[in-house]
Each structure stands twice: as structure tokens, then as C-alpha cells.
Design a protein around this motif. Structure first.
Motif, PDB file in Angstrom:
ATOM      1  N   MET A   1       0.865  -1.325   0.170  1.00 31.93           N
ATOM      2  CA  MET A   1       0.122  -0.357   0.048  1.00 31.93           C
ATOM      3  C   MET A   1       0.422   1.251   0.121  1.00 31.93           C
ATOM      4  N   PHE A   2       2.059   1.065   0.148  1.00 28.40           N
ATOM      5  CA  PHE A   2       2.705   2.556   0.301  1.00 28.40           C
ATOM      6  C   PHE A   2       3.637   2.719  -1.374  1.00 28.40           C
ATOM      7  N   ASP A   3       3.080   1.903  -2.592  1.00 25.23           N
ATOM      8  CA  ASP A   3       3.583   1.799  -3.689  1.00 25.23           C
ATOM      9  C   ASP A   3       2.422   2.910  -4.092  1.00 25.23           C
ATOM     10  N   LEU A   4       2.728   4.304  -4.309  1.00 27.08           N
ATOM     11  CA  LEU A   4       1.715   5.113  -4.793  1.00 27.08           C
ATOM     12  C   LEU A   4       2.057   4.829  -6.653  1.00 27.08           C
ATOM     13  N   LYS A   5       3.039   4.147  -7.234  1.00 28.02           N
ATOM     14  CA  LYS A   5       2.098   3.831  -8.239  1.00 28.02           C
ATOM     15  C   LYS A   5       1.021   4.042  -9.118  1.00 28.02           C
ATOM     16  N   SER A   6       0.784   5.016  -9.861  1.00 24.21           N
ATOM     17  CA  SER A   6      -0.069   5.255 -10.727  1.00 24.21           C
ATOM     18  C   SER A   6      -0.803   6.712  -9.980  1.00 24.21           C
ATOM     19  N   LYS A   7      -0.312   6.751  -9.101  1.00 20.94           N
ATOM     20  CA  LYS A   7      -0.980   7.796  -8.325  1.00 20.94           C
ATOM     21  C   LYS A   7      -0.223   9.708  -9.499  1.00 20.94           C
ATOM     22  N   ILE A   8      -1.203  10.297  -9.172  1.00 20.30           N
ATOM     23  CA  ILE A   8      -0.870  11.748 -10.009  1.00 20.30           C
ATOM     24  C   ILE A   8      -0.849  12.788  -8.954  1.00 20.30           C
ATOM     25  N   ILE A   9       0.345  13.471  -7.961  1.00 19.33           N
ATOM     26  CA  ILE A   9       0.529  14.005  -7.255  1.00 19.33           C
ATOM     27  C   ILE A   9       1.047  15.407  -7.727  1.00 19.33           C
ATOM     28  N   VAL A  10      -0.253  16.297  -7.123  1.00 18.98           N
ATOM     29  CA  VAL A  10       0.352  17.894  -7.356  1.00 18.98           C
ATOM     30  C   VAL A  10       1.368  18.439  -6.388  1.00 18.98           C
ATOM     31  N   ILE A  11       2.387  19.106  -6.193  1.00 15.50           N
ATOM     32  CA  ILE A  11       3.567  19.825  -5.523  1.00 15.50           C
ATOM     33  C   ILE A  11       3.274  21.021  -5.007  1.00 15.50           C
ATOM     34  N   THR A  12       3.032  22.212  -4.078  1.00 20.60           N
ATOM     35  CA  THR A  12       3.426  23.523  -4.671  1.00 20.60           C
ATOM     36  C   THR A  12       4.284  23.585  -4.265  1.00 20.60           C
ATOM     37  N   GLY A  13       4.923  24.959  -4.748  1.00 20.26           N
ATOM     38  CA  GLY A  13       6.813  24.784  -4.180  1.00 20.26           C
ATOM     39  C   GLY A  13       7.068  24.321  -3.819  1.00 20.26           C
ATOM     40  N   GLY A  14       7.556  23.337  -5.323  1.00 19.95           N
ATOM     41  CA  GLY A  14       8.008  21.893  -5.694  1.00 19.95           C
ATOM     42  C   GLY A  14       9.429  21.699  -6.020  1.00 19.95           C
ATOM     43  N   ALA A  15       9.930  22.735  -6.399  1.00 21.76           N
ATOM     44  CA  ALA A  15      11.198  23.011  -6.174  1.00 21.76           C
ATOM     45  C   ALA A  15      11.678  23.694  -4.912  1.00 21.76           C
ATOM     46  N   GLY A  16      11.305  23.990  -3.797  1.00 17.68           N
ATOM     47  CA  GLY A  16      12.386  24.505  -3.294  1.00 17.68           C
ATOM     48  C   GLY A  16      12.723  22.707  -2.001  1.00 17.68           C
ATOM     49  N   LEU A  17      13.297  23.289  -0.470  1.00 18.03           N
ATOM     50  CA  LEU A  17      13.853  22.722  -0.446  1.00 18.03           C
ATOM     51  C   LEU A  17      12.703  20.989   0.149  1.00 18.03           C
ATOM     52  N   LEU A  18      11.965  20.832   1.166  1.00 24.11           N
ATOM     53  CA  LEU A  18      11.300  20.604   1.061  1.00 24.11           C
ATOM     54  C   LEU A  18      10.524  19.750   0.299  1.00 24.11           C
ATOM     55  N   GLY A  19       9.930  20.684  -1.044  1.00 25.32           N
ATOM     56  CA  GLY A  19       9.075  20.527  -1.717  1.00 25.32           C
ATOM     57  C   GLY A  19      10.188  19.298  -2.726  1.00 25.32           C
ATOM     58  N   SER A  20      11.574  19.271  -3.251  1.00 27.62           N
ATOM     59  CA  SER A  20      12.242  18.971  -4.105  1.00 27.62           C
ATOM     60  C   SER A  20      12.167  17.417  -3.510  1.00 27.62           C
ATOM     61  N   ARG A  21      12.488  17.379  -2.523  1.00 32.13           N
ATOM     62  CA  ARG A  21      12.578  16.482  -1.133  1.00 32.13           C
ATOM     63  C   ARG A  21      11.050  15.082  -1.632  1.00 32.13           C
ATOM     64  N   MET A  22      10.271  15.683  -1.373  1.00 34.43           N
ATOM     65  CA  MET A  22       8.895  15.314  -2.138  1.00 34.43           C
ATOM     66  C   MET A  22       8.689  14.760  -3.073  1.00 34.43           C
ATOM     67  N   VAL A  23       9.302  15.576  -4.754  1.00 39.20           N
ATOM     68  CA  VAL A  23       9.655  15.066  -5.341  1.00 39.20           C
ATOM     69  C   VAL A  23       9.912  13.659  -5.594  1.00 39.20           C
ATOM     70  N   GLN A  24      11.008  13.761  -4.610  1.00 38.63           N
ATOM     71  CA  GLN A  24      11.839  12.144  -5.437  1.00 38.63           C
ATOM     72  C   GLN A  24      11.728  11.140  -4.412  1.00 38.63           C
ATOM     73  N   VAL A  25      11.107  11.524  -3.109  1.00 42.38           N
ATOM     74  CA  VAL A  25      10.172  10.048  -2.191  1.00 42.38           C
ATOM     75  C   VAL A  25       9.049  10.054  -3.346  1.00 42.38           C
ATOM     76  N   ILE A  26       8.199  10.658  -3.740  1.00 41.66           N
ATOM     77  CA  ILE A  26       6.791  10.551  -4.711  1.00 41.66           C
ATOM     78  C   ILE A  26       7.287   9.370  -6.136  1.00 41.66           C
ATOM     79  N   GLN A  27       8.356   9.986  -6.900  1.00 41.58           N
ATOM     80  CA  GLN A  27       9.145   8.982  -7.851  1.00 41.58           C
ATOM     81  C   GLN A  27       9.648   7.887  -7.300  1.00 41.58           C
TER      82      GLN A  27
END
Length: 258
Positions: A1-27
Motif C-alpha cells: 500500500m505504500f506503493d504510489l504507482k499510478s498516483k498523480i500528485i501535485v506539489i506546490t512549491g515543489g522546487a524548494g527544499l522540502l518540495g524537491s525532497r517530496m518529488v524524490q520520495v513520490i517518484q
């Protein structure tokens, strides 16, 4: 269930310090991160750092205080992917310290309005457009990023005599929690969840003097490392949190317990 496969996740401020880390985790866990940010330089830097993963990370330069821009891009995303599973409201204005203008008695209306517009109005406008899509698909997940300073007041002694954390930061971060709770009850009938995350400060080359001071306020005696929030973000984005809504998760090394 921790698999995020097929999930489309929008991140505002996604290029910032925490946002860019979220991008890595989600990907990393199979999700498709969609980055919203208004800083083209940071977007390009994020693209460069993820150049081998370009096929499943999408980037949009956007001003989240402009409703027309938001509506246009959300429609593009919805048309492309046929859904939006999750929205992370992460964008905010983190003011520079060491400025006398941050002092409450000198704080300008112009600066107040700017920071409220980015931190609260921006979250409102993006969420309105995304929620329209989520209601139609009858599911969704909204994660609102607050702060430990959305739970407690800033300790101004950390910053020195002329260095203050401004009133706007506290108002925005406390407001995000109320925003999150409101959405949880309002959107429940559409199977849309809303929760808030209150992270503590992340170690990011702050002055040693500041680090030594703040460590004394944190039971774990350190600031967060950038990867300390990976598990929380993954949990909140995943179906493992499917029965959680209206909650505020505090992950601050224990600082807000004192």
C-alpha cells in the motif's frame, strides 16, 4: 500500500527544499509528481538533478496567487492524466531573518498582504481548482504543510535582538491547520481527505550559533535532516492513511511538547 504507482500528485512549491525532497520520495515509490513553482531557476535545478527521471516528473512555472494561471494548468493536468489523486499545499513565504522590518511594530501592511497571499490565498486558489476535479472523480487527498510554528509561537530569543520571525509566518502556519480541518469536514462526502503536516526546521547550513541555540529547545537535540520527513510524506500520500482526515501530524523532534 505504500506503493504510489499510478498516483498523480501535485506539489506546490515543489522546487524548494522540502518540495524537491517530496518529488524524490513520490517518484521513488512509483508516483507521478507534478511540480508547481514560480522560481524558474529552482525548477531548472530540480530538472537537472532529476534528468534521468524526466519521463515521470512534470514541471510547471506558475504563480499560485493568479487564479487564471492555476485554472489553465489544472485543466491541462486533468486532461492529460484524467485525474488528480493528491495535492500537497507546500508553497509558502519563508522570510529572511535579521531584518528590522520583521519586528511587529514595524511590520508593513504591504509585506503582511504579500505573505498572506502566498501562504494562505495561494493554497485556497489551488485547492479550489483541484477540488473541482476531485469532486467529479469522487476521491482525493489534500496534504497541507504547516510548521511546528503552526502549533507554538516562535522563540524570538533564537534570532537575536534585531532578528525577528514575523507575525505573518505564525498567522499563515496556524491558518493552514484551520484550512485543513475545514476542508476535511466539507469534502468528506466526496471521499476527499485533508490533513496537515507540521514539520520542524530542517538543517540547511544555518549559522552554528543558531543551530546550537535551537538544539536546546528540541528534545532530540537536533534539527531535522531532509530525509526525516520521507516516511511521513509517503504515509500521507499512500492508501495507508485512507481513514485519516482532519488530523494534524506534528514531526518536530519533540520541540512543541515543551
Amino acid at each position: 500500500m505504500f506503493d504510489l504507482k499510478s498516483k498523480i500528485i501535485v506539489i506546490t512549491g515543489g522546487a524548494g527544499l522540502l518540495g524537491s525532497r517530496m518529488v524524490q520520495v513520490i517518484q521513488k515509490h512509483g508516483g507521478t509528481p507534478v511540480v508547481f513553482d514560480n522560481d524558474l531557476k529552482k525548477i531548472n535545478e530540480l530538472k537537472k538533478n532529476n534528468k534521468n527521471k524526466i519521463d515521470n516528473i512534470y514541471y510547471y512555472k506558475i504563480d499560485i496567487t493568479k487564479k487564471d494561471q492555476i485554472k489553465k494548468i489544472v485543466n491541462v493536468i486533468s486532461k492529460k492524466f484524467k485525474k488528480i489523486d493528491c495535492l500537497i499545499n507546500n508553497a509558502g513565504f519563508n522570510p529572511k531573518l535579521g531584518l528590522k522590518k520583521n519586528k511587529f511594530e514595524n511590520f508593513s501592511l504591504k509585506q503582511w498582504e504579500k505573505e498572506i497571499q502566498i501562504g494562505l490565498t495561494g493554497s485556497l486558489l489551488v485547492t479550489q481548482e483541484v477540488v473541482k476535479k476531485m469532486i467529479k472523480q469522487n476521491h482525493g487527498n489534500i496534504i497541507n504543510i504547516s510548521s511546528d510554528l503552526g502549533i507554538i509561537a516562535p522563540n524570538q530569543f533564537l534570532y537575536g535582538k534585531n532578528n525577528k520571525k514575523p507575525i505573518s509566518y505564525s498567522v499563515v502556519k496556524h491558518g493552514i491547520i484551520g484550512f485543513s480541518k475545514y476542508l476535511a469536514t466539507y469534502l468528506a462526502e466526496y471521499n476527499i481527505r485533508s490533513n496537515a503536516l507540521c514539520p520542524g526546521g530542517i538543517s540547511n547550513n544555518q549559522p552554528k550559533k543558531f543551530i546550537n541555540k535551537i538544539k536546546k529547545l528540541i528534545p532530540l537535540q537536533r534539527m531535522a535532516k531532509i530525509n526525516d520527513y520521507d516516511g511521513i510524506i509517503l504515509y500521507m500520500c499512500s492508501d495507508y492513511s485512507s481513514y485519516m482526515t482532519g488530523s494534524t501530524i506534528i514531526c518536530d523532534g519533540g520541540r512543541s511538547t515543551w
